[in-house]
Design an enzyme around this catalytic site. Structure first.
Site, mmCIF file in Angstrom:
data_model
loop_
_atom_site.group_PDB
_atom_site.id
_atom_site.type_symbol
_atom_site.label_atom_id
_atom_site.label_comp_id
_atom_site.label_asym_id
_atom_site.label_seq_id
_atom_site.Cartn_x
_atom_site.Cartn_y
_atom_site.Cartn_z
ATOM 1 N N GLY A 85 -56.855 -18.262 3.102
ATOM 2 C CA GLY A 85 -57.437 -17.951 4.400
ATOM 3 C C GLY A 85 -56.977 -16.676 5.059
ATOM 4 N N TRP A 87 -57.647 -13.467 4.457
ATOM 5 C CA TRP A 87 -58.708 -12.501 4.740
ATOM 6 C C TRP A 87 -59.543 -12.945 5.932
ATOM 7 C CZ3 TRP A 87 -61.471 -9.413 0.377
ATOM 8 C CH2 TRP A 87 -60.510 -8.743 -0.397
ATOM 9 N N ASP A 124 -67.425 -24.593 -4.640
ATOM 10 C CA ASP A 124 -67.317 -23.516 -5.620
ATOM 11 C C ASP A 124 -68.498 -22.568 -5.441
ATOM 12 O OD1 ASP A 124 -67.222 -21.880 -7.902
ATOM 13 O OD2 ASP A 124 -66.379 -23.484 -9.132
ATOM 14 N N LYS A 189 -62.715 -7.789 -5.228
ATOM 15 C CA LYS A 189 -61.575 -7.498 -6.090
ATOM 16 C C LYS A 189 -62.038 -7.271 -7.519
ATOM 17 C CE LYS A 189 -58.466 -10.785 -6.692
ATOM 18 N NZ LYS A 189 -57.283 -11.576 -6.311
#
Length: 246
Positions: A85, A87, A124, A189
């Site tokens: 959490g 970010w 997901d 990323k």
């Protein structure tokens, strides 16, 4: 009286002497011991605790924002792979998200404690119905920023790990193109091996600028970097519509 020469720095121990060293415990692997030692000596881990962030990763998006100006007050943000959490915490503060008027939606298959001003979905993102769940959570609003810190557990096989992370970036980018407002931004990323040419080409068609960045809080020995795409040009063209190449 202690011999200052023996201490090597006029009575003060060197940084090396001050580092916390962790002994290898029975049943603990050497790699795990090294990871624990690195965590205990990491200044960003200490800062995260002191400033109330859930992980040192919070400083990565904070530094990216400080340099590349991702967030402004009132923006709506989607956080893919949000756990634990950090970010979302940074984004919520930056855009002024509140419990009464939440502007952040985060998703992860891991359970997370609530974050004020953030709608959290335990799911997901690679599930087929995940994008629709996020759109519903946004209440029909378009996003200003889609950010992804997602990563598969590594296999140790570089080519396989590279393909897996590229796949995650592709589905995250595809989602971003569907939900971003014109002018919006996408951050994801990536790992060494770079970003596939086809993916970069696709992003360049949809965003004004696309580049890689490695914030100071990203460990120098880490292969990670961040792909940043800014200035979303607008919605995906309808099927069969021809668009000029960027």
């Amino acid at each position: 009286m202690a011999n200052n020469k023996a201490l090597g720095t006029g009575g003060r121990k060197s940084d090396r002497d001050l580092k916390i060293r962790v002994k290898t415990a029975k049943g603990r692997k050497v790699a795990s011991t090294k990871w624990l030692e690195r965590q205990l000596n990491d200044p960003y881990v200490a800062r995260a605790r002191a400033e109330g962030y859930r992980s040192r990763a919070a400083f990565k998006i904070k530094e990216i924002d400080e340099k590349h100006k991702l967030f402004r007050k009132g923006m709506r943000v989607v956080d893919l792979g949000a756990a634990p959490g950090g970010w979302s915490q940074v984004a919520a503060k930056a855009v002024g998200s509140t419990v009464d008027h939440p502007l952040i939606v985060g998703i992860d298959y891991l359970e997370m404690d609530p974050i004020p001003g953030v709608i959290l979905l335990r799911k997901d993102f690679t599930d087929d119905d995940a994008p629709a769940a996020l759109v519903e959570a946004m209440g029909g609003h378009k996003a200003d920023v889609v950010m992804s810190d997602m990563a598969w557990p590594t296999t140790g096989h570089r080519a396989t790990d590279h393909l897996r992370i590229v796949h995650l970036i592709e589905i995250a980018a595809d989602f971003a193109i569907e939900v971003l407002k014109p002018g919006g931004s996408f951050v994801a990323k990536v790992f060494q091996g770079g970003t596939e040419h086809e993916l970069l080409h696709m992003l360049k068609r949809h965003f004004n600028t696309t580049f890689h960045a490695k914030p100071p809080s990203s460990r120098s020995d880490s292969a990670e970097a961040y792909l940043i795409a800014k200035g979303f040009k607008g919605s995906r063209p309808a099927e069969g519509e021809i668009t000029p190449e960027a």
